[in-house]
Design a protein around this motif. Structure first.
Motif, PDB file in Angstrom:
ATOM      1  N   ILE A 125       0.428  -0.943   0.071  1.00 21.75           N
ATOM      2  CA  ILE A 125      -0.162  -0.011  -0.029  1.00 21.75           C
ATOM      3  C   ILE A 125       1.069   1.576   0.239  1.00 21.75           C
TER       4      ILE A 125
ATOM      5  N   ALA B 260       4.914   8.846  -6.729  1.00 20.11           N
ATOM      6  CA  ALA B 260       5.968   8.718  -6.029  1.00 20.11           C
ATOM      7  C   ALA B 260       6.060  10.361  -6.168  1.00 20.11           C
TER       8      ALA B 260
ATOM      9  N   LYS C 198       6.169  12.772  -4.190  1.00 18.02           N
ATOM     10  CA  LYS C 198       7.036  13.265  -3.617  1.00 18.02           C
ATOM     11  C   LYS C 198       8.603  12.533  -3.304  1.00 18.02           C
TER      12      LYS C 198
ATOM     13  N   ILE D  29       8.535  15.784  -6.402  1.00 10.87           N
ATOM     14  CA  ILE D  29       9.942  17.075  -6.521  1.00 10.87           C
ATOM     15  C   ILE D  29      10.545  17.349  -5.125  1.00 10.87           C
TER      16      ILE D  29
ATOM     17  N   GLY E 292      14.481  17.342  -2.935  1.00 13.48           N
ATOM     18  CA  GLY E 292      15.902  17.813  -3.605  1.00 13.48           C
ATOM     19  C   GLY E 292      15.251  18.913  -4.772  1.00 13.48           C
TER      20      GLY E 292
ATOM     21  N   ALA F 198       2.805   1.257   3.184  1.00 10.55           N
ATOM     22  CA  ALA F 198       4.033   1.832   2.331  1.00 10.55           C
ATOM     23  C   ALA F 198       4.000   3.496   2.413  1.00 10.55           C
TER      24      ALA F 198
ATOM     25  N   GLY G  68       3.825   6.499   4.253  1.00  8.11           N
ATOM     26  CA  GLY G  68       4.728   7.464   3.797  1.00  8.11           C
ATOM     27  C   GLY G  68       3.846   8.033   5.467  1.00  8.11           C
TER      28      GLY G  68
ATOM     29  N   SER H 254       3.030  14.647   5.507  1.00 11.45           N
ATOM     30  CA  SER H 254       3.698  15.224   5.475  1.00 11.45           C
ATOM     31  C   SER H 254       3.069  15.992   3.911  1.00 11.45           C
TER      32      SER H 254
ATOM     33  N   GLY I  19      -1.210  13.871  -1.704  1.00 13.09           N
ATOM     34  CA  GLY I  19      -1.246  12.408  -1.254  1.00 13.09           C
ATOM     35  C   GLY I  19      -0.852  12.399  -0.192  1.00 13.09           C
TER      36      GLY I  19
ATOM     37  N   ILE J 251       7.043  -0.336   6.140  1.00 16.04           N
ATOM     38  CA  ILE J 251       8.772   0.127   5.758  1.00 16.04           C
ATOM     39  C   ILE J 251       8.377   1.694   5.571  1.00 16.04           C
TER      40      ILE J 251
ATOM     41  N   ASN K  92      16.361  10.247   4.686  1.00 17.39           N
ATOM     42  CA  ASN K  92      15.107   9.490   4.857  1.00 17.39           C
ATOM     43  C   ASN K  92      14.729   8.998   3.212  1.00 17.39           C
TER      44      ASN K  92
ATOM     45  N   ALA L  89      14.010   4.776   3.106  1.00 14.54           N
ATOM     46  CA  ALA L  89      13.117   4.178   2.715  1.00 14.54           C
ATOM     47  C   ALA L  89      13.678   3.136   1.633  1.00 14.54           C
TER      48      ALA L  89
HETATM   49  C1  LIG Z   1       9.496  18.954  -0.520  1.00  8.77           C
HETATM   50  C2  LIG Z   1      10.139  17.562   0.119  1.00  8.77           C
HETATM   51  C3  LIG Z   1      11.248  17.572  -0.635  1.00  8.77           C
HETATM   52  C4  LIG Z   1      12.176  16.072  -0.066  1.00  8.77           C
HETATM   53  N1  LIG Z   1      13.280  16.462  -0.510  1.00  8.77           N
HETATM   54  C5  LIG Z   1      14.272  15.012  -0.230  1.00  8.77           C
HETATM   55  C6  LIG Z   1      15.628  14.690  -0.735  1.00  8.77           C
HETATM   56  O1  LIG Z   1      15.998  15.668  -1.261  1.00  8.77           O
HETATM   57  N2  LIG Z   1      16.209  13.938  -0.127  1.00  8.77           N
HETATM   58  C7  LIG Z   1      15.238  12.606   1.152  1.00  8.77           C
HETATM   59  O2  LIG Z   1      15.891  11.860   1.518  1.00  8.77           O
HETATM   60  N3  LIG Z   1      14.181  13.023   1.450  1.00  8.77           N
HETATM   61  C8  LIG Z   1      13.249  13.656   1.167  1.00  8.77           C
HETATM   62  N4  LIG Z   1      11.967  14.790   1.293  1.00  8.77           N
HETATM   63  C9  LIG Z   1      11.814  13.431   2.283  1.00  8.77           C
HETATM   64  C10 LIG Z   1      11.622  11.842   1.260  1.00  8.77           C
HETATM   65  O3  LIG Z   1      10.153  12.262   0.528  1.00  8.77           O
HETATM   66  C11 LIG Z   1      10.750  10.514   1.809  1.00  8.77           C
HETATM   67  O4  LIG Z   1      10.635  10.992   3.326  1.00  8.77           O
HETATM   68  C12 LIG Z   1      10.035   9.770   1.322  1.00  8.77           C
HETATM   69  O5  LIG Z   1       9.311  10.223  -0.019  1.00  8.77           O
HETATM   70  C13 LIG Z   1       9.499   8.757   1.904  1.00  8.77           C
HETATM   71  O6  LIG Z   1       9.449   7.681   1.163  1.00  8.77           O
HETATM   72  P1  LIG Z   1       8.052   6.758   1.839  1.00  8.77           P
HETATM   73  O7  LIG Z   1       8.019   5.813   0.852  1.00  8.77           O
HETATM   74  O8  LIG Z   1       8.165   6.179   3.009  1.00  8.77           O
HETATM   75  O9  LIG Z   1       6.509   7.622   1.504  1.00  8.77           O
HETATM   76  P2  LIG Z   1       6.347   8.517  -0.161  1.00  8.77           P
HETATM   77  O10 LIG Z   1       7.156   8.218  -1.062  1.00  8.77           O
HETATM   78  O11 LIG Z   1       5.651  10.080   0.682  1.00  8.77           O
HETATM   79  O12 LIG Z   1       5.274   7.337  -0.144  1.00  8.77           O
HETATM   80  C14 LIG Z   1       4.087   7.173   0.256  1.00  8.77           C
HETATM   81  C15 LIG Z   1       2.761   6.163  -0.548  1.00  8.77           C
HETATM   82  O13 LIG Z   1       2.177   6.480  -0.188  1.00  8.77           O
HETATM   83  C16 LIG Z   1       0.698   7.269  -0.787  1.00  8.77           C
HETATM   84  N5  LIG Z   1      -0.414   6.346   0.139  1.00  8.77           N
HETATM   85  C17 LIG Z   1      -0.766   8.354   1.202  1.00  8.77           C
HETATM   86  N6  LIG Z   1      -1.997   7.257   1.444  1.00  8.77           N
HETATM   87  C18 LIG Z   1      -2.559   6.803   0.656  1.00  8.77           C
HETATM   88  C19 LIG Z   1      -3.223   6.189   1.022  1.00  8.77           C
HETATM   89  N7  LIG Z   1      -5.028   6.509   1.658  1.00  8.77           N
HETATM   90  N8  LIG Z   1      -4.124   5.154   0.213  1.00  8.77           N
HETATM   91  C20 LIG Z   1      -3.254   4.833  -1.267  1.00  8.77           C
HETATM   92  N9  LIG Z   1      -2.240   5.197  -0.862  1.00  8.77           N
HETATM   93  C21 LIG Z   1      -1.299   5.915  -0.246  1.00  8.77           C
HETATM   94  C22 LIG Z   1       0.977   8.756  -0.938  1.00  8.77           C
HETATM   95  O14 LIG Z   1       0.329   9.051  -2.370  1.00  8.77           O
HETATM   96  C23 LIG Z   1       2.376   7.948  -2.055  1.00  8.77           C
HETATM   97  O15 LIG Z   1       2.796   7.381  -3.499  1.00  8.77           O
HETATM   98  C24 LIG Z   1      11.917  15.387   0.576  1.00  8.77           C
HETATM   99  C25 LIG Z   1      10.770  15.682   1.042  1.00  8.77           C
HETATM  100  C26 LIG Z   1       9.691  16.834   0.902  1.00  8.77           C
HETATM  101  C27 LIG Z   1       8.174  16.619   1.244  1.00  8.77           C
END
Ligand SMILES: Cc1cc2nc3c(=O)[nH]c(=O)nc-3n(C[C@H](O)[C@H](O)[C@H](O)COP(=O)(O)OP(=O)(O)OC[C@H]3O[C@@H](n4cnc5c(N)ncnc54)[C@H](O)[C@@H]3O)c2cc1C
Length: 413
Positions: free
Chosen positions: A9, A39, A41, A44, A46, A169, A171, A174, A179, A377, A391, A395
């Protein structure tokens, strides 16, 4: 009705990476995401070029770069899939990148290269298994059927999905505009898994408007500072650029310290971290006839020096007229500037969410929770990295650990 080995998820950084690795281990995977664009996040991040890892990570000293109620939790995953491993993966995918500074690696062209590489990983390999990605798919319920062969059943607006394991997964909280949701924490609670309190992190700081009124006009001014929080052994400091905004402070210095900040706590800022200001001013008192403002304008951004001079008439005195006590006071105000933020810009502007799924209820080897077959995760877990690629590395590393855990659970190792 869909049947698969693993349901993931969230098609973000951790979810997509986990799907690709799990597939190569022979597992069939379905990835669902409620967003229409995958994807976002990553896209956008970095500034559009993804700071995708940091080669300074030391898995043996996790509390150096990661915040959690138990930073040691991430040592195992970070050691077994390191920043160097991800660098090799990027090379294998022919994604060009470069080091910016402080070990931070960025894509040369755009984050899109990284997203395409993640999607390619989901397509690649000759394992015979496949990954199906379902965007715009909303999860309505997740049930666990505890039979001779237990399984999970996800009810979604695109049909039922049965799987032997589920990986959350989703996230953090923020940037809800693209999303982010609390689904991961709700699923944890549904299955009796603890969640530590969440708060926005890597987020600009906001001051009470009246208190900030003198500094609001400095919006856009940036300078290198030393910023500190806490006392004694609990002191945390960063030497980074600070950016003034209409409402408070941003830039790497403020973002980094915000992850450690709790309401009502004071921060200390040294606006001239590489200068022995007291000695510098005492020497000038003997040598210079200029105004203090003019002397300090050579050391500080001009607009900042001007603002300070409006707050303290001593700045408009010539150097010989300054008393030693006054010099001491000015030094203190610039090199030990105490500030108490009122709040932060919140999840709308935060880069990450601190807190989350409690690591006490997860296996550090596999990310499996105490609910068999349910894994967490990425950012949904109570592991928050510093600004600078930490971060994303969490991941990748947690996703890799999870994919191995899944393969072992489902007898694919
Ligand atoms: C502006 C910005 C810049 C950043 N720059 C950096 C950087 O340069 N380097 C770095 O290390 N980190 C950076 N980060 C942090 C980094 O993006 C996150 O820590 C990372 O993406 C986390 O990965 P994740 O897979 O856990 O979550 P995410 O990549 O956020 O993925 C979560 C996914 O779950 C989906 N989701 C959420 N809720 C639901 C639901 N109810 N049903 C189904 N799907 C759902 C979302 O749509 C999303 O696609 C940045 C964050 C932001 C906001």
């Amino acid at each position: 009705m869909f049947k698969t080995d693993v349901l993931i998820i969230g098609a973000g950084a951790a979810g997509l990476f986990c799907a690709g690795i799990a597939k190569q281990k022979g597992l069939n995977v379905i990835v669902i995401d409620h967003a229409s664009k995958l994807a976002e996040k990553v896209r956008i991040s970095g500034g559009g070029r993804s700071n995708f890892t940091n080669i300074d990570i030391d898995p043996q000293q996790p509390s150096k770069h990661f915040i959690s109620e138990n930073p040691r939790f991430c040592t195992s995953a970070l050691s077994r899939y390191s920043a160097q491993d991800f660098v090799q993966w990027m090379r294998a995918k022919h994604v060009p990148f470069h080091e910016k500074h402080k070990g931070q690696l960025f894509c040369d062209r755009s984050s899109e290269d990284l997203i395409q590489a993640l999607l390619l990983e989901c397509d690649a390999g000759a394992s015979g298994a496949h990954v199906q990605i379902m965007p715009s798919c909303k999860l309505e319920h997740l049930n666990h059927h505890d039979q001779a062969t237990p399984y999970y059943e996800a009810l979604t607006d695109q049909g039922r999905i049965q799987s032997q394991a589920v990986v959350v997964a989703t996230g953090g909280l923020s940037i809800p505009q693209i999303g982010a949701s609390d689904l991961g924490y709700r699923l944890a609670k549904q299955f009796g898994i603890r969640v530590t309190p969440t708060r926005p992190a890597l987020v600009p700081l906001v001051f009470e408007p009246q208190a900030w009124s003198s500094f609001a006009s400095l919006s856009g001014v940036s300078l290198p500072v030393l910023i500190e929080i806490g006392q004694g052994k609990k002191k945390t400091s960063f030497e980074e650029d600070l950016l003034f905004t209409h409402r408070g402070l941003s830039g790497p210095a403020a973002l980094q310290i915000s992850s450690y900040w709790h309401e009502e706590q004071a921060l200390n800022i040294n606006l001239l971290p590489h200068l022995d200001l007291g000695a510098f001013l005492l020497a000038l008192k003997q040598q210079s006839k200029k105004l203090l403002l003019n002397e300090l304008s050579t050391q500080l951004p001009n607009r900042l020096a001007q603002t300070w001079s409006h707050l303290n008439p001593e700045w408009l005195k010539s150097m010989p007229d300054l008393s030693n006590k006054s010099i001491q006071h000015i030094t203190q105000s610039l090199q030990n500037w105490e500030l108490r933020p009122q709040t932060t810009e919140g999840y709308k502007k935060a880069e990450v969410t601190a807190g989350g799924v409690d690591t006490r209820d997860l296996s550090q080897q596999t990310m499996q929770s105490k609910q068999a077959g349910l894994y967490f995760i990425g950012e949904v877990v109570d592991i928050t990295g510093w600004l600078g690629g930490y971060n994303f590395q969490w991941a990748w590393s947690s996703a890799f650990a999870c994919a191995n855990g899944l393969a072992s659970q489902l007898n694919k190792l």
